[in-house]
Design an enzyme around this catalytic site. Sequence first.
Site, short mmCIF file in Angstrom:
data_model
loop_
_atom_site.label_atom_id
_atom_site.label_comp_id
_atom_site.label_asym_id
_atom_site.label_seq_id
_atom_site.Cartn_x
_atom_site.Cartn_y
_atom_site.Cartn_z
N ASP A 187 -4.13 -49.45 -4.66
CA ASP A 187 -5.48 -49.16 -5.18
C ASP A 187 -6.11 -48.07 -4.32
OD1 ASP A 187 -8.12 -49.06 -5.99
OD2 ASP A 187 -8.29 -51.21 -6.27
N HIS A 192 -13.30 -47.46 -1.38
CA HIS A 192 -12.91 -48.36 -0.31
C HIS A 192 -12.52 -47.63 0.97
CE1 HIS A 192 -13.07 -51.30 -3.47
NE2 HIS A 192 -12.18 -50.64 -4.16
N GLY A 210 -12.19 -55.92 -4.12
CA GLY A 210 -12.37 -57.28 -4.61
C GLY A 210 -11.07 -58.06 -4.62
#
Length: 285
Positions: A187, A192, A210
């Site tokens: 990801d 992030h 998450g």
Amino acid sequence: MPIDVAKALAAEPRSTEIAWGHKDIQLYHLGLGAGTPATDPAELRYTLESGLHVLPSFATVAGGGMGVVGGLSAPGIEVDLAAVLHGTQSVALHRPIPVDGRATATARVADVYDKGKAAVLVLVTEVADAEGPLWTTEAQIFVRGEGGFGGARGPSGRLDVPEREPDFAVERAVREDQALLYRLSGDWNPLHADPEFARLAGFDRPILHGLCSYGMALKALVDGVLDGDVTRVAAYGVRFSGVVFPGETLRIRAWRLTEGRLQLTATAAERDDAPVLGDAVLTHT
């Protein structure tokens, strides 16, 4: 409208070949904070290839970890990623995930709900190898600004937190570098990692994935309630109800509901237990 509901639901499922090995699993586990203390036999089950087992939440990153984003490119769906929120995630295990595997992932848009100000895409992925089904994942994705098309609202039930002390509680520190390590499992969203991008998204600094919180909470329950036995997990699903930042502490609580069923929450301890994971249930043997 960017979402053509009829076209999305009528589209043929799309299949992709995926593969993984022990390095992918070890990296994923390290991204969840496994390996502390490094010589603890309970942690070596997650980090040492000679005795490796696979946390079931690995299903969310197997083969690259971008299944949710891939689902947003399905026929009939053209959305702005900036308007997308990951609402829920679940995995159902058909048998334990092997340390080394090759499989076929078949994804489809199972439903589209109309929440008024947002549309909710229900993305289902079924994964099977030569021996049969391995796991099924479901993600609900909110797309802001795409509701109001006259569709069904879909289910909206929430779980009330039991009004008693939890049967299990633990805190897990989120390392300052944890999001940087977790993102190596696939990801690459700059939200992030990049402070400037995070500020543009409304946060004063990058937030933890998450799905990293999702995996951390599962690991805590496997270790603390299921005697470290990953094969006892049958299904696990949560709603993403808030964020946690690298450097904070994830507080995980769980209540036994019935035999083989646990309800859990995860909160950010330093911010007055701000919600991170809610409506979460772990089913186990």
